[in-house]
Write an enzyme that holds these catalytic residues in place. Sequence first.
Site, PDB file in Angstrom:
ATOM      1  N   ALA A 178      31.900  43.204 101.331  1.00 15.27           N
ATOM      2  CA  ALA A 178      32.913  43.970 100.596  1.00 15.27           C
ATOM      3  C   ALA A 178      33.443  45.214 101.319  1.00 15.27           C
ATOM      4  CB  ALA A 178      32.356  44.379  99.235  1.00 15.27           C
ATOM      5  N   GLY A 179      32.673  45.756 102.283  1.00 14.33           N
ATOM      6  CA  GLY A 179      33.076  47.019 102.903  1.00 14.33           C
ATOM      7  C   GLY A 179      34.320  46.850 103.767  1.00 14.33           C
ATOM      8  N   GLY A 181      36.270  47.911 101.243  1.00 14.44           N
ATOM      9  CA  GLY A 181      36.539  47.860  99.806  1.00 14.44           C
ATOM     10  C   GLY A 181      37.953  47.539  99.360  1.00 14.44           C
ATOM     11  N   ASP A 233      21.869  41.570 103.581  1.00 14.59           N
ATOM     12  CA  ASP A 233      22.413  40.441 104.330  1.00 14.59           C
ATOM     13  C   ASP A 233      22.876  39.370 103.343  1.00 14.59           C
ATOM     14  OD1 ASP A 233      22.945  38.228 105.891  1.00 14.59           O
ATOM     15  OD2 ASP A 233      21.327  38.671 107.311  1.00 14.59           O
ATOM     16  N   GLY A 234      24.191  39.121 103.337  1.00 12.72           N
ATOM     17  CA  GLY A 234      24.759  38.164 102.394  1.00 12.72           C
ATOM     18  C   GLY A 234      24.143  36.779 102.510  1.00 12.72           C
ATOM     19  N   CYS A 306      40.478  37.586 108.944  1.00  7.59           N
ATOM     20  CA  CYS A 306      41.744  38.132 109.446  1.00  7.59           C
ATOM     21  C   CYS A 306      41.915  37.687 110.895  1.00  7.59           C
ATOM     22  CB  CYS A 306      41.833  39.640 109.262  1.00  7.59           C
ATOM     23  SG  CYS A 306      40.414  40.537 109.844  1.00  7.59           S
TER      24      CYS A 306
END
Length: 380
Positions: A178-179, A181, A233-234, A306
Site C-alpha cells: 500500500a505504501g 498510499g 511481508d505480503g 507501473c
Amino acid sequence: MMAAKISPRFLINEIRGSVCFVQRRHRVKTKWAGSRPKVPATDLALQHFDATYGLQLGDLWPSVRIGMLSEKKYGALLNNFASDSDIVSSFHSQGCRDFISAARSTESQDPELHDHTAAPLSSNIQCFVFPRGDVSRFKPARPDSNGLLSYYLLDAASVLPALALDVQPGHSVLDLCAGPGGKTLALLQAQAVRFLWANDLSGSRTARLRRTLQSYLPRELLTEDRVYITSSDGRQWRNKDEHKFDKVLVDVPCTTDRHSLTEEDNNIFKRSRTKERQRLPLLQMELLLAGIQATRPGGDVLYSTCSLSQLQNQCVVEQAVSVAQKEMDITVKVQNLSSFVQLFSHTFHFAPQPAVGELVLPHLCANFGPIYMCKLQRIS
Ligand SMILES: C[S@@+](CC[C@H](N)C(=O)[O-])C[C@H]1O[C@@H](n2cnc3c(N)ncnc32)[C@H](O)[C@@H]1O
C-alpha cells in the site's frame, strides 16, 4: 656526421616496448576501473527498454519512449473528507475536468459500455486532469480548517485499478502493497469500504502511508476497526487463513519504468541490483498468489504494476492463475475490462488488446502511465 644506424631489432624492441607501455597503462586503468564514472542506471534502463519494449510494442515504442522521457502528467484526486468548497470551481476555472464523471456520463449514455457484471462507477471518486495536450501543473494542495488536504496529486492512471476493483458498500478490502498510499486513498474516497487493511513490507513506506492517511482522513476513520495499517511481508498472507476479503489490491513492486528512466536515486537498474530486478517476477507472482488466497470465493483481486513489461504483467498473472489451480486448488478467472477501459479512452491511451489485462501507455498528449491492471475473480 653519419646518422646512427638503427637496427631492425631495435625498432622491433621499441615497438614491443611501446606496446608493453601501452599495455601496462591499460592494466593500471583496468585496476582503477572501479573509480571510473559508472554508466548511469537511467541509461541502463533505457538500453534495456529499447531492447525489450522495442520488440514488445513495435511501432508504438518510439512514441511511448518519448512520453516516458518527458515530464509526466498528474491528476488531482479530490479529498471528499476535506471541506474546501471552492476547490471544484477553482479546478473548473483552470480548465480541468473530472475524468471519472466524464466516463460516468459516457456510461449512462451508452448502455453497451456498461459492464453488467459490475455496479456503475462510484460517484464519490473524483479526479481532475488538465485537457489533452495541456501540460499545466497543479499547485500543491492546501489544508482546510481541520488541517485536511483538499486533493492528492498522483498519476491519474493509477486511480484506474482502484476504480476497476469496484468496491461496494460494506466491503472489506486488503491493500497488500500500500505504501505510500495513493491507491489506498482512492479506495477510501468511494466511502463504501467497511474495513480496509493497508500493508507494506517497508517500514519507511508504511510510515509515509500513515502520514498520507493522517493528512487526508478524519481521525474517526483512522481507528483500527476501520483502517488497519501493518508493515509485513505480503507473501506471508498465505498463512493468515482467518481473514478473507471481498476485494484485494495487489499493486506490486516493479521496475517502475518512468522512475527508472529519469531518477538515479533508488534505481533498480543499478548494476548492484541486477539480481533483485531479475527476481521481481517471482516476487510479484508470490504476492499475487497471497492476494488470491486472501480473497473470499466470489471476491476480486486486482493486480497492477507501473511497468510495460510483459514478464511482470501478463506472464505473472498467467503463472499465478496456473499455480493457484494446480497447487492450491483455487480457481480464478480473468475478468474482461474492455468495456471499463473504453469509458476512459478519451483520457488515456490504452495498448491495443493485450492478451490478459489492460495497459495504459504514456503518450505526449496524455502523459499518464504506464499502468498495467488485471482483475481476477476467485471462483472457488
Ligand atoms: C508500487 S509500490 C505500491 C504503491 C501504492 N500502492 C500506492 O498506490 O501508493 C509497491 C510497494 O510494495 C512494497 N513491497 C515490496 N515487497 C513487498 C512485500 N514482500 N510485501 C508487501 N509489500 C511489499 C514496497 O515497499 C512498495 O511500497
